[in-house]
Design a protein around this motif. Structure first.
Motif, short mmCIF file in Angstrom:
data_model
loop_
_atom_site.label_atom_id
_atom_site.label_comp_id
_atom_site.label_asym_id
_atom_site.label_seq_id
_atom_site.Cartn_x
_atom_site.Cartn_y
_atom_site.Cartn_z
N ALA A 49 34.47 47.13 38.14
CA ALA A 49 35.26 47.11 36.91
C ALA A 49 34.53 47.86 35.81
CB ALA A 49 35.54 45.68 36.47
N TYR A 59 39.49 48.49 33.45
CA TYR A 59 40.04 48.92 34.74
C TYR A 59 39.21 48.29 35.83
CZ TYR A 59 41.46 51.86 38.63
OH TYR A 59 41.93 52.31 39.83
N SER A 60 39.86 47.80 36.88
CA SER A 60 39.12 47.20 37.99
C SER A 60 39.71 47.63 39.31
CB SER A 60 39.14 45.67 37.86
OG SER A 60 40.46 45.19 37.84
N ASP A 62 41.32 47.28 42.98
CA ASP A 62 42.45 46.44 43.37
C ASP A 62 42.01 45.10 43.97
OD1 ASP A 62 44.75 49.09 44.44
OD2 ASP A 62 44.27 48.28 42.47
N LYS A 65 41.41 42.62 41.10
CA LYS A 65 42.38 42.46 40.01
C LYS A 65 42.99 41.08 40.04
CE LYS A 65 43.61 47.28 39.22
NZ LYS A 65 44.60 48.37 39.36
#
Length: 126
Positions: A49, A59-60, A62, A65
Motif C-alpha cells: 500500500a 492505493y493498495s 487487490d 483491499k
C-alpha cells in the motif's frame, strides 16, 4: 537521507488485527509518498500500500483491499499500516519505504523508493 524504523509486528491468529508503525528521522517526510511492502523468504519484495504526501490518496494491492489501511501523520513523521482480518498468507516481513518525488501515481515498484526500514515480522497462524 531518511531513516525509517518499523514496529508493531508479531504473532497473531487468523482474523486478528495489528497496527504497524513507521517513524522517520533525518528529514521531514511530508513531501514524499510513503508505502509498505512485504517479503517472504525466496520471493521478491512486494508492494502492499502507498499514501500520497498529504495523505489524500491511498492505493493498495487487490489482495489487501478492504482489510489493510495505510495512513500517515506528517507532523509526527509517522506512517501506519492497520492490518485487519489477517490471513496466514499475510505472513511476511513488512517494510516501510519513503518514495522519490515524482508524478507517477501510484508508485508501486521498489525502484520508486529511496529509503527503507529494517522490517518487522508479521506471522499469522491458522
Amino acid at each position: 537521507q531518511v531513516q525509517l524504523v518499523e514496529s508493531g509486528g508479531g504473532l497473531v491468529q487468523a482474523g486478528d488485527s495489528l497496527t504497524l508503525s513507521c517513524v522517520a528521522s533525518g528529514r521531514a517526510i511530508i513531501m514524499y509518498p510513503m508505502a509498505w511492502f512485504r517479503q517472504v523468504p525466496g520471493k521478491s519484495r512486494a508492494f502492499v500500500a502507498t499514501v500520497s504526501w498529504a495523505g489524500g490518496y491511498t492505493y493498495s494491492v487487490d489482495s489487501v483491499k478492504g482489510r489493510f489501511t495505510i495512513s500517515r501523520d506528517n507532523p509526527k513523521n509517522l506512517v501506519y499500516l492497520k492490518l485487519d482480518g489477517l490471513k496466514p498468507e499475510d505472513t511476511a516481513v513488512y517494510y516501510c519505504a519513503c518514495g522519490f518525488l515524482g508524478k507517477v501515481w501510484p508508485p508501486t515498484d521498489v525502484s520508486q523508493y529511496m529509503s527503507w526500514g529494517q522490517g518487522t515480522q508479521v506471522t499469522v497462524s491458522s
